[in-house]
Design a protein around this motif. Structure first.
Motif, short mmCIF file in Angstrom:
data_model
loop_
_atom_site.label_atom_id
_atom_site.label_comp_id
_atom_site.label_asym_id
_atom_site.label_seq_id
_atom_site.Cartn_x
_atom_site.Cartn_y
_atom_site.Cartn_z
N THR A 1 -19.84 95.30 -26.66
CA THR A 1 -18.92 94.45 -27.41
C THR A 1 -19.68 94.23 -28.72
O THR A 1 -20.67 93.71 -28.59
N ARG B 1 -23.75 91.50 -31.28
CA ARG B 1 -23.42 92.25 -29.99
C ARG B 1 -23.67 91.82 -28.69
O ARG B 1 -24.85 91.16 -28.64
N CYS C 1 -14.54 93.62 -30.63
CA CYS C 1 -14.32 94.95 -30.45
C CYS C 1 -15.08 95.58 -29.14
O CYS C 1 -16.61 95.20 -29.41
N MET D 1 -23.11 99.78 -34.00
CA MET D 1 -21.83 99.44 -34.16
C MET D 1 -21.70 98.55 -35.67
O MET D 1 -22.51 97.82 -36.05
N CYS E 1 -13.17 98.65 -36.47
CA CYS E 1 -14.49 98.51 -35.74
C CYS E 1 -14.96 100.10 -35.62
O CYS E 1 -14.16 101.05 -35.48
N TRP F 1 -18.36 96.94 -38.61
CA TRP F 1 -17.14 96.72 -39.17
C TRP F 1 -16.81 97.38 -40.59
O TRP F 1 -17.68 96.97 -41.30
N GLU G 1 -9.95 96.12 -30.22
CA GLU G 1 -10.05 95.06 -31.20
C GLU G 1 -9.00 93.86 -30.98
O GLU G 1 -8.02 94.00 -30.62
#
Length: 121
Positions: free
Chosen positions: A77, A71, A22, A34, A95, A36, A6
């Motif tokens: 990422t 993303r 991330c 993915m 993350c 947060w 991160e």
């Protein structure tokens, strides 16, 4: 074998903006979801925003309209753009990624080390 790195945390004034990044690396076959999360002392870790491989997103009510998750699949990422930051956004942000290491293994949840975001008044 899988690592989430991160970056982007720090200290900002209320009303300011930050962009968290991330990047996942290691043995990765696919990254399905993915997201947060954030956590403050004495409180349970809560989901801030999530995004699927197809681009479907969801947000906590407290950040809707202010935060944007995105993303880059080619770079493995995920990003979190935070605008109009408030002091109550102060927390450690983590993350998270649901990753399939190989085609014959099940998905597994991986976590980053966390990055501090502090919003001053």
């Amino acid at each position: 074998q899988v690592q989430l790195v991160e970056s982007g945390g720090g200290l900002v004034q209320a009303g300011g903006s930050l962009r968290l990044s991330c990047a996942a690396s290691g043995r990765i076959f696919s990254i399905n979801v993915m997201g947060w999360y954030r956590q403050t002392p004495g409180k349970q870790r809560e989901l801030v925003a999530g995004i699927t491989s197809g681009g479907s997103t969801n947000y906590a009510d407290s950040v809707k309209g202010r935060f944007t998750i995105s993303r880059d699949n080619a770079k493995n990422t995920v990003y979190l753009e935070m605008n109009s930051l408030k002091p109550e956004d102060t927390a450690v942000y983590y993350c998270n990624a649901l990753i399939r290491p190989t085609p014959r293994r099940d998905d597994y949840n991986y976590w980053g080390q966390g990055t501090q975001v502090t919003v001053s008044s």
